[in-house]
Design a protein around this motif. Sequence first.
Motif, PDB file in Angstrom:
ATOM      1  N   PRO A   1       2.049  13.982   9.205  1.00  0.00           N
ATOM      2  CA  PRO A   1       0.838  14.236   8.413  1.00  0.00           C
ATOM      3  C   PRO A   1       0.987  13.805   6.954  1.00  0.00           C
ATOM      4  O   PRO A   1       0.069  13.255   6.360  1.00  0.00           O
ATOM      5  CB  PRO A   1       0.647  15.746   8.546  1.00  0.00           C
ATOM      6  N   THR A   2       2.170  14.044   6.381  1.00  0.00           N
ATOM      7  CA  THR A   2       2.381  13.682   4.975  1.00  0.00           C
ATOM      8  C   THR A   2       2.279  12.177   4.771  1.00  0.00           C
ATOM      9  O   THR A   2       1.619  11.691   3.838  1.00  0.00           O
ATOM     10  CB  THR A   2       3.754  14.175   4.503  1.00  0.00           C
ATOM     11  N   GLN A   3       2.941  11.419   5.653  1.00  0.00           N
ATOM     12  CA  GLN A   3       2.883   9.959   5.531  1.00  0.00           C
ATOM     13  C   GLN A   3       1.459   9.441   5.682  1.00  0.00           C
ATOM     14  O   GLN A   3       1.008   8.585   4.928  1.00  0.00           O
ATOM     15  CB  GLN A   3       3.775   9.314   6.595  1.00  0.00           C
ATOM     16  N   VAL A   4       0.739   9.993   6.670  1.00  0.00           N
ATOM     17  CA  VAL A   4      -0.621   9.523   6.924  1.00  0.00           C
ATOM     18  C   VAL A   4      -1.522   9.799   5.726  1.00  0.00           C
ATOM     19  O   VAL A   4      -2.312   8.941   5.310  1.00  0.00           O
ATOM     20  CB  VAL A   4      -1.194  10.172   8.203  1.00  0.00           C
ATOM     21  N   ARG A   5      -1.391  10.985   5.139  1.00  0.00           N
ATOM     22  CA  ARG A   5      -2.213  11.298   3.969  1.00  0.00           C
ATOM     23  C   ARG A   5      -1.928  10.330   2.825  1.00  0.00           C
ATOM     24  O   ARG A   5      -2.834   9.853   2.138  1.00  0.00           O
ATOM     25  CB  ARG A   5      -1.978  12.748   3.527  1.00  0.00           C
ATOM     26  N   GLU A   6      -0.643  10.014   2.610  1.00  0.00           N
ATOM     27  CA  GLU A   6      -0.283   9.079   1.542  1.00  0.00           C
ATOM     28  C   GLU A   6      -0.838   7.686   1.816  1.00  0.00           C
ATOM     29  O   GLU A   6      -1.345   7.006   0.916  1.00  0.00           O
ATOM     30  CB  GLU A   6       1.247   9.018   1.404  1.00  0.00           C
ATOM     31  N   LEU A   7      -0.740   7.251   3.076  1.00  0.00           N
ATOM     32  CA  LEU A   7      -1.246   5.931   3.423  1.00  0.00           C
ATOM     33  C   LEU A   7      -2.758   5.852   3.231  1.00  0.00           C
ATOM     34  O   LEU A   7      -3.288   4.832   2.779  1.00  0.00           O
ATOM     35  CB  LEU A   7      -0.890   5.603   4.879  1.00  0.00           C
ATOM     36  N   ILE A   8      -3.451   6.943   3.559  1.00  0.00           N
ATOM     37  CA  ILE A   8      -4.907   6.950   3.399  1.00  0.00           C
ATOM     38  C   ILE A   8      -5.289   6.965   1.922  1.00  0.00           C
ATOM     39  O   ILE A   8      -6.139   6.190   1.471  1.00  0.00           O
ATOM     40  CB  ILE A   8      -5.525   8.155   4.136  1.00  0.00           C
ATOM     41  N   LEU A   9      -4.650   7.837   1.171  1.00  0.00           N
ATOM     42  CA  LEU A   9      -4.985   7.952  -0.252  1.00  0.00           C
ATOM     43  C   LEU A   9      -4.732   6.661  -1.015  1.00  0.00           C
ATOM     44  O   LEU A   9      -5.534   6.256  -1.864  1.00  0.00           O
ATOM     45  CB  LEU A   9      -4.179   9.094  -0.883  1.00  0.00           C
ATOM     46  N   HIS A  10      -3.628   5.986  -0.725  1.00  0.00           N
ATOM     47  CA  HIS A  10      -3.214   4.838  -1.536  1.00  0.00           C
ATOM     48  C   HIS A  10      -3.403   3.489  -0.849  1.00  0.00           C
ATOM     49  O   HIS A  10      -3.167   2.453  -1.474  1.00  0.00           O
ATOM     50  CB  HIS A  10      -1.743   5.003  -1.932  1.00  0.00           C
ATOM     51  N   GLY A  11      -3.817   3.490   0.428  1.00  0.00           N
ATOM     52  CA  GLY A  11      -4.007   2.219   1.125  1.00  0.00           C
ATOM     53  C   GLY A  11      -5.328   2.122   1.843  1.00  0.00           C
ATOM     54  O   GLY A  11      -6.146   1.247   1.560  1.00  0.00           O
ATOM     55  N   VAL A  12      -5.578   3.058   2.782  1.00  0.00           N
ATOM     56  CA  VAL A  12      -6.769   2.966   3.615  1.00  0.00           C
ATOM     57  C   VAL A  12      -8.040   3.271   2.828  1.00  0.00           C
ATOM     58  O   VAL A  12      -9.041   2.555   2.921  1.00  0.00           O
ATOM     59  CB  VAL A  12      -6.651   3.908   4.833  1.00  0.00           C
ATOM     60  N   GLU A  13      -8.031   4.340   2.040  1.00  0.00           N
ATOM     61  CA  GLU A  13      -9.231   4.685   1.265  1.00  0.00           C
ATOM     62  C   GLU A  13      -9.593   3.582   0.268  1.00  0.00           C
ATOM     63  O   GLU A  13     -10.769   3.178   0.200  1.00  0.00           O
ATOM     64  CB  GLU A  13      -9.030   6.023   0.556  1.00  0.00           C
ATOM     65  N   PRO A  14      -8.628   3.028  -0.492  1.00  0.00           N
ATOM     66  CA  PRO A  14      -8.976   1.889  -1.357  1.00  0.00           C
ATOM     67  C   PRO A  14      -9.521   0.694  -0.581  1.00  0.00           C
ATOM     68  O   PRO A  14     -10.408  -0.014  -1.057  1.00  0.00           O
ATOM     69  CB  PRO A  14      -7.648   1.552  -2.047  1.00  0.00           C
ATOM     70  N   PHE A  15      -8.979   0.465   0.634  1.00  0.00           N
ATOM     71  CA  PHE A  15      -9.493  -0.627   1.475  1.00  0.00           C
ATOM     72  C   PHE A  15     -10.973  -0.423   1.783  1.00  0.00           C
ATOM     73  O   PHE A  15     -11.779  -1.358   1.693  1.00  0.00           O
ATOM     74  CB  PHE A  15      -8.687  -0.713   2.772  1.00  0.00           C
ATOM     75  N   PHE A  16     -11.349   0.814   2.146  1.00  0.00           N
ATOM     76  CA  PHE A  16     -12.750   1.048   2.470  1.00  0.00           C
ATOM     77  C   PHE A  16     -13.648   0.914   1.244  1.00  0.00           C
ATOM     78  O   PHE A  16     -14.809   0.496   1.364  1.00  0.00           O
ATOM     79  CB  PHE A  16     -12.910   2.430   3.110  1.00  0.00           C
ATOM     80  N   ARG A  17     -13.132   1.234   0.086  1.00  0.00           N
ATOM     81  CA  ARG A  17     -13.947   1.052  -1.125  1.00  0.00           C
ATOM     82  C   ARG A  17     -14.171  -0.441  -1.388  1.00  0.00           C
ATOM     83  O   ARG A  17     -15.271  -0.857  -1.781  1.00  0.00           O
ATOM     84  CB  ARG A  17     -13.274   1.727  -2.310  1.00  0.00           C
ATOM     85  N   ILE A  18     -13.128  -1.238  -1.195  1.00  0.00           N
ATOM     86  CA  ILE A  18     -13.271  -2.689  -1.351  1.00  0.00           C
ATOM     87  C   ILE A  18     -14.248  -3.239  -0.318  1.00  0.00           C
ATOM     88  O   ILE A  18     -15.123  -4.052  -0.628  1.00  0.00           O
ATOM     89  CB  ILE A  18     -11.894  -3.374  -1.225  1.00  0.00           C
TER      90      ILE A  18
END
Length: 488
Positions: A360-377
């Motif tokens: 869960p910790t890794q996934v949250r970090e990946l979403i916050l710093h990778g996946v979420e920025p991707f969706f904003r782009i």
Amino acid sequence: MPRTSEPWRKPPKAWKHEPGRPAPGRTHEQTDRRHPIGTRAHEGLRQASQGTRTLRTGPPHPMSTPFETLTALRDEWQALQPLSAENEARLWKKLRLWWNYHSNHIEGNTLTYGETELLLLHDRTTGNHSHREYLEMKAHDVGIEHARTLAADKSRLLTEGDIRDLNKIILKEPFWKAAETADGQPTRKEIIPGQYKTTPNNVRLPQGDIFFFASVEDTPPRMAELAAWMRRELDSPTLHPVAFAAKLHHDFVRIHPFDDGNGRVARLLVNYVLLRSGYLPLIVRTEDKANYLTALRLADAGEIGALVEYFQSLAAQSLEWGIKAARGESIEEPSDVEKEVQIFVRGQKSGDPGPPPRTPTQVRELILHGVEPFFRILDQKLATLSPLFAETGKPDIASVAQKIGLLLRSTAASPDYRWEKRFDFFGYTGKADAPFDFSTTIQVAFEPADYRICCDGNVLKSLRYDEMLTKEQSEHLAASILKAAFER
């Protein structure tokens, strides 16, 4: 025969019939034996090479780089020779890794960039990949060195046998591959490296149509014809090297002579031509596969200029790297640095345990710093289509990390978790005869060993849980999704 500094600028030999018009009772391909794509197409390429015609086959191509600018970059690169041993080594390290990784990844190889570097530079393996994938990556590296050796030997011209040898080198050894019978039934076929196809290798397009390559019977004579034209062009150039490379690539893939490895051999041939002409190899990046395939489809429709212009931009990028390297400047991009850090961290782990598990910790970090920025782009890019529709719908991205964390804590034993979001566009208001709607679904699949970015069921990118989705990767993914949406 004396040569000018730009031999491709000299006028071609006169034709015996009117350019662009086949002889009575014959097709363009039957009439034009010197230039397999036809006289008219070759004449357009020749005029563009000489600067007497702008190479356009439709609206201005966004990646256009004039031949004059490209030649100037090549001249600047040549003037900086020789490079110091250090600068030469770091330039070719980048080119070698990018060429191997991207050319194989485009064809379905699943090794990451970091795993490619570990394999080729350190002879170490990691990850859970098939033996065939490791074998093909190392064999392709040998193929690159062979192509460089052939290009450096100006005393001989490439032969049809050399092309078959390139296929033999990159495929390494015979293997079995899934195939389809003429009536659509699944089967298996043995792939023999260096041997021309013995059964049809036509492909079924996404809409269900069949794209036909050369038949088994036509392949040997068409390859002989292509090789003969290639040798004439190498010996007495009439085209700019990039135009020559684009035409060679397109003619080769239209034949599709081998049962496997055609794309990789086509790109080796492109870079053989460029290296022999004093350029650096161009790299078709896996993130840009959609643009690459679009340029090839336009070439299939007779618009070869799109492929030439696409290759111009890639050749210019490689020359800019070479010039920076020669001057002692950095040629690393942010993504390169991030990849190096990932490789270093992985190398420090004792025993190299392979891909880390999902937590869960890794996934949250990946979403916050990778996946979420991707969706904003992605949201910003798809917003450019909004003026054409009366109503749009997009996902709420703000609380993604919190929702995913809660779900993972409650379903930690589940085999995977998939998060889907739809982008909807309703009521087309443009100039089409009838309004229409369309939607695209983006999925992030957090599986036990890796996480994947998917679009409408197609995997766009797979990463390990210790690999962050970078801004550059996000930009390329979002651009490919926008392009696919626009082409609907």
